[in-house]
Design a protein around this motif. Sequence first.
Motif, PDB file in Angstrom:
ATOM      1  N   ALA A  20      42.278 100.661   9.328  1.00 56.51           N
ATOM      2  CA  ALA A  20      41.402 101.777  10.051  1.00 56.51           C
ATOM      3  C   ALA A  20      42.670 102.928  10.196  1.00 56.51           C
ATOM      4  O   ALA A  20      43.742 103.203   9.841  1.00 56.51           O
ATOM      5  CB  ALA A  20      41.739 100.559  10.945  1.00 56.51           C
ATOM      6  N   ILE A  43      31.435  98.019   3.092  1.00 52.69           N
ATOM      7  CA  ILE A  43      31.987  97.622   3.284  1.00 52.69           C
ATOM      8  C   ILE A  43      31.817  95.801   4.124  1.00 52.69           C
ATOM      9  O   ILE A  43      30.767  96.166   4.431  1.00 52.69           O
ATOM     10  CB  ILE A  43      32.719  97.659   3.821  1.00 52.69           C
ATOM     11  N   ASN A  45      31.656  92.960   6.289  1.00 47.23           N
ATOM     12  CA  ASN A  45      31.930  92.619   7.818  1.00 47.23           C
ATOM     13  C   ASN A  45      32.941  91.251   7.849  1.00 47.23           C
ATOM     14  O   ASN A  45      33.789  92.074   9.035  1.00 47.23           O
ATOM     15  CB  ASN A  45      30.700  91.687   8.166  1.00 47.23           C
ATOM     16  N   CYS A  48      35.921  94.418   7.790  1.00 44.23           N
ATOM     17  CA  CYS A  48      35.968  94.687   9.348  1.00 44.23           C
ATOM     18  C   CYS A  48      36.154  94.118   9.966  1.00 44.23           C
ATOM     19  O   CYS A  48      37.584  94.773  11.308  1.00 44.23           O
ATOM     20  CB  CYS A  48      34.250  95.113   9.882  1.00 44.23           C
ATOM     21  N   GLU A  49      36.272  93.299  10.429  1.00 43.01           N
ATOM     22  CA  GLU A  49      36.955  91.715  11.753  1.00 43.01           C
ATOM     23  C   GLU A  49      38.217  91.728  11.412  1.00 43.01           C
ATOM     24  O   GLU A  49      39.284  92.274  12.476  1.00 43.01           O
ATOM     25  CB  GLU A  49      36.350  90.741  11.097  1.00 43.01           C
ATOM     26  N   LEU A  53      37.957  96.912  13.171  1.00 40.07           N
ATOM     27  CA  LEU A  53      36.908  98.350  12.188  1.00 40.07           C
ATOM     28  C   LEU A  53      36.239  98.458  13.884  1.00 40.07           C
ATOM     29  O   LEU A  53      35.164  97.408  14.064  1.00 40.07           O
ATOM     30  CB  LEU A  53      36.805  98.970  11.525  1.00 40.07           C
ATOM     31  N   LYS A  54      35.776  99.864  14.979  1.00 40.44           N
ATOM     32  CA  LYS A  54      34.695 100.327  15.364  1.00 40.44           C
ATOM     33  C   LYS A  54      33.913 100.338  14.597  1.00 40.44           C
ATOM     34  O   LYS A  54      34.129 101.271  13.959  1.00 40.44           O
ATOM     35  CB  LYS A  54      35.212 101.263  16.746  1.00 40.44           C
ATOM     36  N   VAL A  55      32.305 100.192  15.354  1.00 43.86           N
ATOM     37  CA  VAL A  55      31.536 100.463  14.786  1.00 43.86           C
ATOM     38  C   VAL A  55      30.950 101.683  15.481  1.00 43.86           C
ATOM     39  O   VAL A  55      30.871 102.178  16.059  1.00 43.86           O
ATOM     40  CB  VAL A  55      29.992  99.585  14.988  1.00 43.86           C
ATOM     41  N   VAL A  79      31.432 102.389  10.009  1.00 45.14           N
ATOM     42  CA  VAL A  79      32.616 102.384  10.196  1.00 45.14           C
ATOM     43  C   VAL A  79      33.191 103.428   9.281  1.00 45.14           C
ATOM     44  O   VAL A  79      32.945 103.545   8.552  1.00 45.14           O
ATOM     45  CB  VAL A  79      32.888 100.361   9.728  1.00 45.14           C
ATOM     46  N   LEU A  81      36.621 103.982   7.703  1.00 41.29           N
ATOM     47  CA  LEU A  81      38.219 103.211   7.037  1.00 41.29           C
ATOM     48  C   LEU A  81      39.035 103.663   5.804  1.00 41.29           C
ATOM     49  O   LEU A  81      39.004 104.762   5.424  1.00 41.29           O
ATOM     50  CB  LEU A  81      37.837 102.307   5.935  1.00 41.29           C
ATOM     51  N   ALA A  97      28.383  98.745   7.154  1.00 39.36           N
ATOM     52  CA  ALA A  97      28.810  97.056   7.626  1.00 39.36           C
ATOM     53  C   ALA A  97      27.663  96.040   6.557  1.00 39.36           C
ATOM     54  O   ALA A  97      26.563  96.148   7.505  1.00 39.36           O
ATOM     55  CB  ALA A  97      29.228  97.040   8.361  1.00 39.36           C
TER      56      ALA A  97
END
Length: 168
Positions: A20, A43, A45, A48-49, A53-55, A79, A81, A97
């Motif tokens: 992140a 990317i 999910n 992201c999880e 990562l924040k939307v 997001v 990255l 995402a």
Amino acid sequence: MYVSTKTPILLQIARVKVNAPNRESPVIDTRIVFDIGSQRSYISNKICEALGLKVEHKERLVVKTFGAEEGRSQECGVVRLSVKTKAGSNVILTLLAVSTICEPLVGQPLTFATNHYSYLSGLDMADSSDQNDHLEVGILIGADNYWSLLTGRIRKGRTGPTAVETDF
């Protein structure tokens, strides 16, 4: 990169370390597939999880595949990255995402290519995996980011695949 009708196709892929932005950990390894046929970059999910990562906001896309006249509407989180380059710096990418980029890649015969095309020998490949490795792809780089991640250097022969250098 197309080799021939009797051998598999080499895709533009790279193994990278991502995290992140503005956070040093966690750092995870994933693969990028470069797809100039895609207008946007994505990317999974799962990545992201794993990185928390924040939307930042959401975008509604109309996804059309393989010449479909009707598209499928889909809402995607946006997001940011951080991806580490081979020079050690970080590139910040803005990505959409999605649930899955693609199934794990198989049949990427890197050893075959470097053994049969002398102009590829000695290159520092961004992903040294070979055909027996199921490559999980966490990021797809589309036309929105593609050209900014290439150095402009290529190596090609009269026949066979073309090597395209990236920042990874």
